[in-house]
Scaffold this active site. Structure first.
Site, PDB file in Angstrom:
ATOM      1  N   ASP A  53      -0.142  -0.829   7.687  1.00 43.38           N
ATOM      2  CA  ASP A  53      -0.824  -2.099   7.497  1.00 43.38           C
ATOM      3  C   ASP A  53       0.152  -3.246   7.734  1.00 43.38           C
ATOM      4  OD1 ASP A  53      -2.356  -4.256   6.729  1.00 43.38           O
ATOM      5  OD2 ASP A  53      -3.106  -3.347   4.897  1.00 43.38           O
ATOM      6  N   ARG A 107      -8.693   2.905   0.645  1.00 43.81           N
ATOM      7  CA  ARG A 107      -7.583   2.736  -0.293  1.00 43.81           C
ATOM      8  C   ARG A 107      -8.066   2.343  -1.688  1.00 43.81           C
ATOM      9  NH1 ARG A 107      -3.776  -0.844   3.622  1.00 43.81           N
ATOM     10  NH2 ARG A 107      -5.820  -1.334   4.505  1.00 43.81           N
ATOM     11  N   ASP A 112       2.492   9.122   8.465  1.00 48.88           N
ATOM     12  CA  ASP A 112       1.612   8.556   7.444  1.00 48.88           C
ATOM     13  C   ASP A 112       0.219   8.390   8.039  1.00 48.88           C
ATOM     14  OD1 ASP A 112       0.919   7.671   4.942  1.00 48.88           O
ATOM     15  OD2 ASP A 112       2.361   6.019   4.879  1.00 48.88           O
ATOM     16  N   GLY A 146       5.792  -3.128   6.408  1.00 48.82           N
ATOM     17  CA  GLY A 146       6.996  -3.255   5.592  1.00 48.82           C
ATOM     18  C   GLY A 146       7.594  -1.919   5.199  1.00 48.82           C
ATOM     19  N   THR A 147       6.751  -0.987   4.801  1.00 51.80           N
ATOM     20  CA  THR A 147       7.236   0.329   4.397  1.00 51.80           C
ATOM     21  C   THR A 147       7.970   1.016   5.546  1.00 51.80           C
ATOM     22  OG1 THR A 147       5.520   0.659   2.734  1.00 51.80           O
ATOM     23  CG2 THR A 147       6.521   2.641   3.653  1.00 51.80           C
ATOM     24  N   HIS A 153      -7.702   8.423   3.802  1.00 46.75           N
ATOM     25  CA  HIS A 153      -6.535   8.064   2.988  1.00 46.75           C
ATOM     26  C   HIS A 153      -6.407   8.988   1.779  1.00 46.75           C
ATOM     27  CE1 HIS A 153      -3.368   5.580   1.408  1.00 46.75           C
ATOM     28  NE2 HIS A 153      -4.023   5.376   0.283  1.00 46.75           N
ATOM     29  N   LYS A 178      10.455   5.376  -2.829  1.00 52.51           N
ATOM     30  CA  LYS A 178      10.406   3.912  -2.817  1.00 52.51           C
ATOM     31  C   LYS A 178       9.707   3.400  -4.063  1.00 52.51           C
ATOM     32  CE  LYS A 178       5.921   3.286  -0.639  1.00 52.51           C
ATOM     33  NZ  LYS A 178       5.129   2.806   0.466  1.00 52.51           N
ATOM     34  N   MET A 221     -25.385 -15.878  12.136  1.00 50.00           N
ATOM     35  CA  MET A 221     -24.465 -14.732  12.159  1.00 50.00           C
ATOM     36  C   MET A 221     -25.062 -13.460  11.574  1.00 50.00           C
ATOM     37  SD  MET A 221     -22.129 -16.064  13.873  1.00 50.00           S
ATOM     38  CE  MET A 221     -20.888 -14.769  13.906  1.00 50.00           C
TER      39      MET A 221
END
Length: 314
Positions: free
Chosen positions: A224, A97, A220, A227-228, A131, A194, A39
């Site tokens: 990912d 991030r 945004d 959820g947000t 980001h 939030k 690999m």
């Protein structure tokens, strides 16, 4: 000078690189990227790049480590082949991030990746909607951070009624980005306040702004887990919003994010092809992909001609 451009595609971004090359009316440079039995990655440029202006298009998306290593080896191959200038075009910059230390004994991985790209031999970096803007300062070489806003603004104006639009930032940290887009489409701004108790989960606490009767647009840079977005859409609809769409630059969409968004109350999620969309993304009922190939192609052409890139966003 455009005649000296060579566009090289990495495995993470081949369809995007092909579209960029088509925009510039240039063929993709012939490059073989393959793996040995264990690999290890092997790269071979199969045409002459001596004295050329080489642009390597490769997002460091999932699997991030493989795609990052592939990018580094491609840069090294171009450098050792006597390219005049090497530009790493990284539509999605992975590890962005991790741009600061959030607790003791943790790395700043974005800086490490910047060092790796520089040491590999890149002369310039071109990326999209970092980001954190300060990541540009992690590089000791020229870095162009492009913005997807013009692409999104054009799409919003073509598809939505400007009379009842409301731009919404899904958190306080994204207010600057959301405000910039709201200004471009002459729309008011709201904010979702939030609280995140653990990574990948978020709890909507409050809506700052009057969203009743409005078509809300969540803005945004990265989606990912999803959820947000899902929680924010539910909170906005509970406050009387007419409908909720989202415009997000980078569709990371890890784990069960696609099914989560497909079964949510979001009217539509619009992402760019900075990350190659998966089959699940293409099949999702409420996810749509817009291309950034003309934006990146124009930026590459202007860089090659030594003309202004920032005027693209004026």
């Amino acid at each position: 000078m455009k005649s000296s451009i060579k566009i090289v595609a990495g495995n993470a971004s081949r369809p995007l690189a092909e579209a960029i090359a088509a925009y510039l009316e240039k063929p993709l440079a012939v490059c073989s990227v393959r793996r040995f039995a264990d690999m290890e990655i092997f790269v071979e440029l199969q045409e002459n790049v001596r004295g050329e202006d080489v642009y390597i298009v490769q997002s460091t998306s999932f699997p991030a480590n493989d795609h990052l290593m592939e990018l580094l080896i491609m840069i090294d191959a171009a450098r050792r082949s006597s390219a005049r200038r090497i530009t790493a075009v990284i539509p999605y910059f992975g590890y962005a991030r991790q741009d600061r230390r959030t607790s003791g004994r943790t790395p700043i991985s974005a800086k490490l990746v910047a060092n790796l790209i520089t040491e590999a031999g890149a002369d310039r970096v071109m990326t999209l909607d970092l980001h954190a803007g300060q990541i540009q300062g992690f590089f000791d070489i020229p870095t162009d951070n492009l913005f997807a806003a013009p692409v999104m603004v054009r799409d919003i104006k073509e598809r939505m009624d400007p009379a009842d639009m409301m731009v919404v930032s899904p958190d306080v940290g994204g207010v600057v980005r959301a405000r910039a887009l709201a200004k471009r489409i002459d729309a008011p701004l709201a904010i979702v306040d939030k609280r995140r108790d653990r990574p990948g989960e978020s709890e909507v606490m409050n809506i700052i702004g009057e969203v009743e009767g409005r078509s809300c647009i969540l803005v945004d840079d990265i989606v990912d887990s999803g959820g947000t977005l899902v929680n924010a859409a539910e909170a906005l609809l509970a406050k009387g919003a007419k409908d909720v769409s989202a415009y997000i630059t980078h569709g990371v969409l890890s784990g069960g994010a696609v099914s989560r968004i497909a079964s949510s109350k979001l009217k539509e999620l619009v992402i760019t092809d900075s990350i190659q969309p998966t089959a699940a993304v293409k099949l999702a009922r409420n996810i749509r992909v817009v291309t950034i190939a003309p934006l990146l192609g124009e930026a590459i052409g202007r860089t090659a001609d030594e003309s202004s890139v920032s005027s693209l966003f004026a």
